[in-house]
Scaffold this active site. Structure first.
Site, PDB file in Angstrom:
ATOM      1  N   ASP A   1      -0.150   4.966   1.095  1.00  0.00           N
ATOM      2  CA  ASP A   1      -0.382   5.912   2.191  1.00  0.00           C
ATOM      3  C   ASP A   1      -0.291   5.215   3.548  1.00  0.00           C
ATOM      4  O   ASP A   1      -1.063   4.293   3.827  1.00  0.00           O
ATOM      5  CB  ASP A   1      -1.772   6.552   2.035  1.00  0.00           C
TER       6      ASP A   1
ATOM      7  N   ASP B   1       0.875  -1.157   0.000  1.00  0.00           N
ATOM      8  CA  ASP B   1       0.000   0.000   0.000  1.00  0.00           C
ATOM      9  C   ASP B   1       0.932   1.232   0.000  1.00  0.00           C
ATOM     10  O   ASP B   1       2.127   1.106   0.318  1.00  0.00           O
ATOM     11  CB  ASP B   1      -0.859  -0.041   1.267  1.00  0.00           C
TER      12      ASP B   1
HETATM   13  C1  BG6 Z   1      -5.778   5.653   0.286  1.00  0.00           C
HETATM   14  C2  BG6 Z   1      -5.890   6.586   1.480  1.00  0.00           C
HETATM   15  O1  BG6 Z   1      -4.498   5.148   0.175  1.00  0.00           O
HETATM   16  O2  BG6 Z   1      -6.116   6.355  -0.909  1.00  0.00           O
HETATM   17  C3  BG6 Z   1      -7.296   7.143   1.555  1.00  0.00           C
HETATM   18  O3  BG6 Z   1      -5.606   5.865   2.657  1.00  0.00           O
HETATM   19  C4  BG6 Z   1      -7.655   7.827   0.228  1.00  0.00           C
HETATM   20  O4  BG6 Z   1      -7.393   8.055   2.613  1.00  0.00           O
HETATM   21  C5  BG6 Z   1      -7.439   6.855  -0.931  1.00  0.00           C
HETATM   22  O5  BG6 Z   1      -9.012   8.219   0.268  1.00  0.00           O
HETATM   23  C6  BG6 Z   1      -7.701   7.503  -2.296  1.00  0.00           C
HETATM   24  O6  BG6 Z   1      -6.704   8.440  -2.545  1.00  0.00           O
HETATM   25  P1  BG6 Z   1      -6.747   9.553  -3.673  1.00  0.00           P
HETATM   26  O7  BG6 Z   1      -5.346  10.121  -3.639  1.00  0.00           O
HETATM   27  O8  BG6 Z   1      -7.031   8.859  -4.981  1.00  0.00           O
HETATM   28  O9  BG6 Z   1      -7.774  10.519  -3.298  1.00  0.00           O
HETATM   29 MG    MG Z   2      -2.775   3.059   3.655  1.00  0.00          MG
END
Ligand code: BG6
Ligand code: MG
Length: 219
Positions: free
Chosen positions: A10, A8
């Site tokens: 984030d 993953d």
């Molecule tokens: C995830 C995050 O990795 O990505 C979430 O933990 C986020 O908080 C999701 O909503 C989608 O991310 P993005 O950058 O496409 O808005």
């Molecule tokens: Mg994550």
């Protein structure tokens, strides 16, 4: 025997949890004059942008139509992208590079399995692109906790899920890995009870432990 590790982004490779949440916070302040409860952060972790928005709207009982949702989600993303614009290699979480080096030396494939559409940008910004053999595009896939993102990485290489390992910091992500039939490492401050192995940071995984995990001996 593990052949593919799916990371993953984030909260695993880099810490963007605060940036995601503060982008939502400013959006809710601006549009609804609401200070969102920091305890909601955990529920927005790992799930798609629109799913995160739904969690927040549902919590506050705000009912808006699809096009208003899409426009808020887009606005949140613009705010978020401003917050991560200056990210560089100093934003890699501790032990990430060492872990990727271990896997590279052992000829284990690595994939990015993030729900975030900003994943490719961040991977480049924090200078980890060279370690990754494949980046899953989450656009047409169901959001975690569905297993789709992890299964997509496995099928891209034609590797059986039982020879894959996923690493996640969020409840929804661990559930997705387990539903995909893979070994799950949970990382970070959350409890993540469903994980097969739980650590707070990468340096907790010793070389010996990596050996056991990669040989599929760690149950
Ligand atoms: C995830 C995050 O990795 O990505 C979430 O933990 C986020 O908080 C999701 O909503 C989608 O991310 P993005 O950058 O496409 O808005
Ligand atoms: Mg994550």
């Amino acid at each position: 025997m593990i052949k593919l590790v799916i990371f993953d982004m984030d909260g695993v490779l880099t810490s963007t949890t605060h940036e995601h949440f503060s982008a939502w916070a400013s959006l809710f302040k601006h549009h609804f004059n609401l200070e969102i409860d920091p305890l909601l952060e955990v529920k927005t972790k790992g799930v798609s942008r629109l799913e995160s928005l739904k969690v927040l709207l549902d919590h506050y009982g705000i009912d808006i139509n699809e096009s208003a949702r899409l426009s808020l989600a887009q606005e949140k993303n613009i705010a978020y992208q401003q917050l991560i614009a200056q990210f560089d290699e100093s934003k890699c979480l501790p032990g990430v590079i060492e872990c990727l080096e271990v896997l590279k030396r052992r000829k284990i494939l690595c994939a990015l399995g993030s729900a975030s559409k900003n994943g490719p940008f961040l991977l480049k910004a924090i200078k980890l692109e060279k370690y990754f053999d494949y980046v899953v595009d989450p656009t047409l896939l169901r959001s975690k906790p569905y297993p789709d993102i992890f299964l997509k990485a496995a099928s891209h290489f034609g590797i059986s899920p039982q020879d894959c390992l996923g690493i996640e910091d969020a409840e929804a992500g661990i559930e997705a890995i387990k539903r995909a039939g893979m070994f799950a490492i949970g990382i970070g401050p959350e409890q993540l009870n469903q994980a097969d192995l739980k650590v707070k940071t990468f340096p907790e995984i010793s070389q010996k432990l990596w050996d056991e995990i990669l040989r599929g001996k760690k149950e």
